[in-house]
Design a protein around this motif. Structure first.
Motif, PDB file in Angstrom:
ATOM      1  N   SER A 218       0.856  -1.192   0.000  1.00 52.56           N
ATOM      2  CA  SER A 218       0.000   0.000   0.000  1.00 52.56           C
ATOM      3  C   SER A 218       0.889   1.238   0.000  1.00 52.56           C
ATOM      4  O   SER A 218       2.044   1.180   0.411  1.00 52.56           O
ATOM      5  N   GLN A 226       0.919   2.673  -8.264  1.00 52.30           N
ATOM      6  CA  GLN A 226       0.707   2.151  -9.608  1.00 52.30           C
ATOM      7  C   GLN A 226       1.964   1.458 -10.147  1.00 52.30           C
ATOM      8  O   GLN A 226       1.878   0.443 -10.850  1.00 52.30           O
ATOM      9  N   ARG A 229       2.483  -2.079  -8.724  1.00 49.48           N
ATOM     10  CA  ARG A 229       1.557  -2.989  -9.423  1.00 49.48           C
ATOM     11  C   ARG A 229       2.099  -3.305 -10.825  1.00 49.48           C
ATOM     12  O   ARG A 229       2.014  -4.440 -11.309  1.00 49.48           O
ATOM     13  N   PHE A 238      -2.765  -1.799  -2.752  1.00 47.52           N
ATOM     14  CA  PHE A 238      -3.857  -0.928  -2.320  1.00 47.52           C
ATOM     15  C   PHE A 238      -3.370   0.530  -2.332  1.00 47.52           C
ATOM     16  O   PHE A 238      -2.205   0.806  -2.035  1.00 47.52           O
ATOM     17  N   PHE A 239      -4.282   1.438  -2.664  1.00 45.24           N
ATOM     18  CA  PHE A 239      -3.969   2.856  -2.623  1.00 45.24           C
ATOM     19  C   PHE A 239      -4.486   3.446  -1.312  1.00 45.24           C
ATOM     20  O   PHE A 239      -5.659   3.301  -0.967  1.00 45.24           O
ATOM     21  N   CYS A 263      -6.994   3.500  -8.726  1.00 45.78           N
ATOM     22  CA  CYS A 263      -6.999   2.036  -8.713  1.00 45.78           C
ATOM     23  C   CYS A 263      -7.376   1.460 -10.070  1.00 45.78           C
ATOM     24  O   CYS A 263      -6.745   0.509 -10.556  1.00 45.78           O
ATOM     25  N   LEU A 268      -5.087  -1.590  -9.646  1.00 48.32           N
ATOM     26  CA  LEU A 268      -4.814  -1.971  -8.262  1.00 48.32           C
ATOM     27  C   LEU A 268      -5.982  -2.795  -7.738  1.00 48.32           C
ATOM     28  O   LEU A 268      -7.058  -2.843  -8.326  1.00 48.32           O
ATOM     29  N   ILE A 271      -8.449  -0.166  -1.841  1.00 48.57           N
ATOM     30  CA  ILE A 271      -8.260   1.154  -1.240  1.00 48.57           C
ATOM     31  C   ILE A 271      -8.167   0.989   0.273  1.00 48.57           C
ATOM     32  O   ILE A 271      -8.887   0.186   0.868  1.00 48.57           O
ATOM     33  N   LEU A 293     -13.213  -3.562  -6.155  1.00 49.70           N
ATOM     34  CA  LEU A 293     -12.085  -3.224  -5.294  1.00 49.70           C
ATOM     35  C   LEU A 293     -12.386  -3.595  -3.854  1.00 49.70           C
ATOM     36  O   LEU A 293     -13.540  -3.521  -3.415  1.00 49.70           O
TER      37      LEU A 293
END
Length: 380
Positions: A218, A226, A229, A238-239, A263, A268, A271, A293
């Protein structure tokens, strides 16, 4: 910060598995393979920086029980029924991933406070702060700057030495998954090449030492999220977002709607939002679910059992908490419904496994009312 510009060609190459690229696809990041489906293992309690973050000026001694982001804190959290611990990773100037939250580290010598940026230190310099692994050695007095700007001695009830990411993989209870926050300074604009180099350094350790341990990445830094990933497809990314509780120049960080865009654009898997942002904007939960998500939360409200229970009702998949013992116990009590004494046990079940985790049945009208009440309460 003295950021080094590193050419991608100069970065040591990693195995193909680190890139997660399909046959015929170049590692340029112009294309991304579809993300692997990911779901948290039920409703998850995640220990924040291990067994909870330290708040040096707090009157609550639970915030000073164990040194945060330490092996001792991680293994202390493992004693409770949780799925993951969360911790912060930065990379030293000699390219070693270490576990530490703050951008700057402080010490005091002869009454003078010294400040260093963690990423400007070598590994050996970083490990000189605080308790030392060798009993005969004395480390630098470790200090910490409070939100009010005071530099205080970092005192806890159970102290421990600073550690590396590799040590965490080698010494932390194997039952715990790792939520690795990739830590970057909010005030610095990073070049892509620098981010790639840092992320590959972290990924190398993960691929060498994770084995079967679950890992989630994360980051609050949207480009880093990004990119990690883009560089691999083995572990979910995860963002992290403040969801509007604090505003940033980078608009991508300022709302759940922007987080969804980040995402989807970067493929992704989920969140991690500040919990008040979710309570203020509960309609975003449906949008997040529709986007396929996952949603986790962090924040002080996650140390309140009732707030955690409400999130369980809302369909949030997990919470990052400081009071690991209390919240894990609270979640167990809230989510497990014992069978009726008069109900016969199914032949396939024993008394040890008859407790069923059940989501409470509320009408949509009742849920809407509770959400409206919560959104009003957190304004104060």
């Amino acid at each position: 910060m003295a950021l080094r510009t590193v050419l991608v060609a100069d970065v040591p190459s990693l195995p193909d598995s680190v890139y997660g690229l399909s046959d015929g696809m170049s590692p340029s990041g112009l294309e991304l393979s579809e993300p692997k489906p990911f779901k948290m293992p039920g409703f998850s309690v995640i220990g924040h920086r291990g067994n909870g973050m330290n708040v040096l000026q707090s009157s609550d001694r639970r915030t000073r029980g164990f040194k945060e982001n330490s092996i001792l804190s991680f293994n202390s959290a493992a004693k409770f029924p949780i799925d993951f611990i969360e911790f912060d990773v930065q990379v030293t100037k000699d390219y070693c991933p270490v576990i530490f939250h703050d951008d700057f580290i402080y010490s005091q010598e002869n009454g003078i406070v010294n400040e260093s940026r963690v990423t400007d230190l070598s590994l050996s310099e970083f490990l000189l702060y605080g308790p030392q692994k060798e009993a005969e050695k004395t480390g630098k007095t470790l200090m910490r700057k409070s939100k009010e700007g005071q530099v205080l001695k970092w005192e806890v009830d159970s102290d421990d030495s600073l550690c590396t990411l590799q040590e965490a993989f080698e010494r932390v209870d194997q039952s715990l998954g790792f939520n690795i926050e990739l830590k970057f300074d909010n005030q610095v604009v990073y070049e892509r090449e620098f981010l790639v180099h840092v992320l590959r350094t972290v990924l190398q350790v993960v691929f060498d030492y994770a084995k079967d341990r679950p890992v989630i990445f994360s980051s609050f830094q949207p480009d880093a999220a990004q990119l990690v990933r883009e560089l691999q497809n083995t572990y979910p990314v995860f963002f992290l977002t403040d969801a509007g509780n604090q505003m940033f120049k980078d608009e991508r960080r300022n709302s759940l709607e922007e987080a969804i865009k980040v995402c989807l654009e970067g493929k992704l898997q989920g969140i991690v939002s500040e919990v008040k942002g979710v309570f203020r904007n509960p309609s975003a939960i449906a949008k997040i679910k529709e986007s396929n998500l996952s949603l986790l939360t962090y924040g002080k409200l996650n140390n309140v059992g009732e707030a955690v229970y409400m999130q369980y009702v809302m369909g949030i998949e997990g919470v990052i908490v400081d009071f690991v013992e209390e919240i894990s116990e609270s979640v167990t009590l809230m989510m497990i419904r014992p069978p009726s004494p008069s109900s016969p046990l199914p032949s396939s079940q024993s008394k040890d496994d008859v407790a069923a985790i059940t989501r409470p049945e509320f009408s949509q009208k009742e849920i809407d009312f509770l959400l409206k009440l919560l959104s009003q309460l957190i304004q104060y």
